[in-house]
Motif scaffolding. Structure first.
Motif, PDB file in Angstrom:
ATOM      1  N   HIS A   1       0.872  -1.185   0.000  1.00  0.00           N
ATOM      2  CA  HIS A   1       0.000   0.000   0.000  1.00  0.00           C
ATOM      3  C   HIS A   1       0.903   1.227   0.000  1.00  0.00           C
ATOM      4  N   LEU A   2       0.715   2.124  -0.968  1.00  0.00           N
ATOM      5  CA  LEU A   2       1.435   3.398  -0.978  1.00  0.00           C
ATOM      6  C   LEU A   2       0.552   4.433  -0.290  1.00  0.00           C
ATOM      7  N   ASP A   3       0.788   4.624   0.984  1.00  0.00           N
ATOM      8  CA  ASP A   3      -0.016   5.539   1.795  1.00  0.00           C
ATOM      9  C   ASP A   3       0.413   6.977   1.494  1.00  0.00           C
ATOM     10  N   THR A   4      -0.523   7.786   1.013  1.00  0.00           N
ATOM     11  CA  THR A   4      -0.211   9.164   0.613  1.00  0.00           C
ATOM     12  C   THR A   4      -0.787  10.200   1.575  1.00  0.00           C
ATOM     13  N   ARG A   5      -1.205   9.789   2.759  1.00  0.00           N
ATOM     14  CA  ARG A   5      -1.785  10.744   3.711  1.00  0.00           C
ATOM     15  C   ARG A   5      -0.832  11.876   4.058  1.00  0.00           C
ATOM     16  N   SER A   6       0.454  11.619   4.118  1.00  0.00           N
ATOM     17  CA  SER A   6       1.420  12.651   4.491  1.00  0.00           C
ATOM     18  C   SER A   6       1.830  13.521   3.302  1.00  0.00           C
ATOM     19  N   GLY A   7       1.340  13.195   2.115  1.00  0.00           N
ATOM     20  CA  GLY A   7       1.741  13.918   0.913  1.00  0.00           C
ATOM     21  C   GLY A   7       2.820  13.182   0.135  1.00  0.00           C
ATOM     22  N   LEU A   8       3.660  12.439   0.831  1.00  0.00           N
ATOM     23  CA  LEU A   8       4.685  11.606   0.205  1.00  0.00           C
ATOM     24  C   LEU A   8       4.211  10.162   0.215  1.00  0.00           C
ATOM     25  N   PRO A   9       4.309   9.442  -0.891  1.00  0.00           N
ATOM     26  CA  PRO A   9       3.888   8.031  -0.868  1.00  0.00           C
ATOM     27  C   PRO A   9       4.840   7.196  -0.008  1.00  0.00           C
ATOM     28  N   MET A  10       4.310   6.644   1.061  1.00  0.00           N
ATOM     29  CA  MET A  10       5.096   5.806   1.973  1.00  0.00           C
ATOM     30  C   MET A  10       4.657   4.355   1.795  1.00  0.00           C
ATOM     31  N   PRO A  11       5.572   3.468   1.340  1.00  0.00           N
ATOM     32  CA  PRO A  11       5.183   2.075   1.138  1.00  0.00           C
ATOM     33  C   PRO A  11       4.934   1.365   2.465  1.00  0.00           C
ATOM     34  N   ARG A  12       3.844   0.619   2.520  1.00  0.00           N
ATOM     35  CA  ARG A  12       3.506  -0.197   3.686  1.00  0.00           C
ATOM     36  C   ARG A  12       3.203  -1.602   3.182  1.00  0.00           C
ATOM     37  N   ILE A  13       4.008  -2.553   3.589  1.00  0.00           N
ATOM     38  CA  ILE A  13       3.810  -3.944   3.160  1.00  0.00           C
ATOM     39  C   ILE A  13       2.624  -4.526   3.904  1.00  0.00           C
ATOM     40  N   ILE A  14       1.679  -5.051   3.140  1.00  0.00           N
ATOM     41  CA  ILE A  14       0.497  -5.685   3.719  1.00  0.00           C
ATOM     42  C   ILE A  14       0.786  -7.153   3.984  1.00  0.00           C
ATOM     43  N   VAL A  15       1.321  -7.846   2.977  1.00  0.00           N
ATOM     44  CA  VAL A  15       1.637  -9.273   3.117  1.00  0.00           C
ATOM     45  C   VAL A  15       2.637  -9.659   2.030  1.00  0.00           C
ATOM     46  N   THR A  16       3.463 -10.661   2.329  1.00  0.00           N
ATOM     47  CA  THR A  16       4.458 -11.166   1.382  1.00  0.00           C
ATOM     48  C   THR A  16       4.391 -12.689   1.343  1.00  0.00           C
ATOM     49  N   ASP A  17       4.568 -13.243   0.151  1.00  0.00           N
ATOM     50  CA  ASP A  17       4.671 -14.693  -0.027  1.00  0.00           C
ATOM     51  C   ASP A  17       6.007 -14.962  -0.709  1.00  0.00           C
ATOM     52  N   ARG A  18       6.817 -15.851  -0.143  1.00  0.00           N
ATOM     53  CA  ARG A  18       8.118 -16.188  -0.731  1.00  0.00           C
ATOM     54  C   ARG A  18       8.283 -17.697  -0.705  1.00  0.00           C
ATOM     55  N   HIS A  19       8.581 -18.297  -1.846  1.00  0.00           N
ATOM     56  CA  HIS A  19       8.816 -19.740  -1.895  1.00  0.00           C
ATOM     57  C   HIS A  19       9.509 -20.120  -3.201  1.00  0.00           C
ATOM     58  N   GLU A  20       9.936 -21.357  -3.254  1.00  0.00           N
ATOM     59  CA  GLU A  20      10.593 -21.902  -4.453  1.00  0.00           C
ATOM     60  C   GLU A  20       9.542 -22.192  -5.521  1.00  0.00           C
ATOM     61  N   ILE A  21       9.890 -21.913  -6.762  1.00  0.00           N
ATOM     62  CA  ILE A  21       9.022 -22.217  -7.898  1.00  0.00           C
ATOM     63  C   ILE A  21       9.847 -22.852  -9.006  1.00  0.00           C
ATOM     64  N   GLU A  22       9.189 -23.257 -10.057  1.00  0.00           N
ATOM     65  CA  GLU A  22       9.834 -23.772 -11.261  1.00  0.00           C
ATOM     66  C   GLU A  22       9.507 -22.818 -12.399  1.00  0.00           C
ATOM     67  N   LEU A  23      10.550 -22.284 -13.037  1.00  0.00           N
ATOM     68  CA  LEU A  23      10.345 -21.464 -14.243  1.00  0.00           C
ATOM     69  C   LEU A  23      10.432 -22.388 -15.450  1.00  0.00           C
ATOM     70  N   ARG A  24       9.389 -22.346 -16.256  1.00  0.00           N
ATOM     71  CA  ARG A  24       9.307 -23.204 -17.440  1.00  0.00           C
ATOM     72  C   ARG A  24       9.421 -22.371 -18.700  1.00  0.00           C
ATOM     73  N   PRO A  25       9.889 -22.967 -19.795  1.00  0.00           N
ATOM     74  CA  PRO A  25       9.901 -22.212 -21.052  1.00  0.00           C
ATOM     75  C   PRO A  25       8.484 -21.871 -21.473  1.00  0.00           C
ATOM     76  N   ALA A  26       8.273 -20.629 -21.913  1.00  0.00           N
ATOM     77  CA  ALA A  26       6.946 -20.212 -22.386  1.00  0.00           C
ATOM     78  C   ALA A  26       6.659 -20.904 -23.708  1.00  0.00           C
ATOM     79  N   LYS A  27       5.409 -21.267 -23.924  1.00  0.00           N
ATOM     80  CA  LYS A  27       5.016 -21.901 -25.182  1.00  0.00           C
ATOM     81  C   LYS A  27       4.825 -20.829 -26.239  1.00  0.00           C
ATOM     82  N   GLY A  28       5.247 -21.146 -27.424  1.00  0.00           N
ATOM     83  CA  GLY A  28       5.014 -20.228 -28.538  1.00  0.00           C
ATOM     84  C   GLY A  28       6.151 -19.440 -28.970  1.00  0.00           C
TER      85      GLY A  28
END
Length: 113
Positions: A86-113
């Protein structure tokens, strides 16, 4: 907030990540985004950002970008991090506030096409 267990890498190096999120209406003013990064080997790359809708309903997100710094990302194992910010702009400057994060291992596959 979750990132899918797989992503894709196209022949030109464009990485596509996706997943789902849910957030309720926030107190404060400012936009909410889903940001994502991928780490393959020692290189961590930002992969796009998507505007989020915080209405209590589950939504899908897709971020896509071609990394420009460091080594190109190749198909294979990687770590993904998806963050609802969330970029909270109440102060006039956008202040980033993390709501939630997900981090884990994945598999990157070749895109089709």
């Amino acid at each position: 907030m979750s990132a899918a267990p797989t992503g894709t890498v196209s022949k030109d190096g464009t990485v596509t990540l996706s997943g789902t999120y849910r957030c309720s209406a926030l107190s404060g003013v400012g936009p909410v985004f889903v940001s994502s990064t991928v780490r393959a080997g020692e290189v961590r790359q930002g992969i796009g950002g998507t505007a989020a809708t915080c209405d209590g309903v589950e939504h899908t997100w897709v971020n896509q970008d071609k990394p420009v710094h460091g080594a190109p990302v190749a198909p294979g194992p990687a770590e993904v991090e998806a963050t609802l910010v969330h970029l909270d702009t109440r102060s006039g400057l956008p202040m980033p506030r993390i709501i939630v994060t997900d981090r884990h291992e994945i598999e990157l596959r070749p895109a089709k096409g």
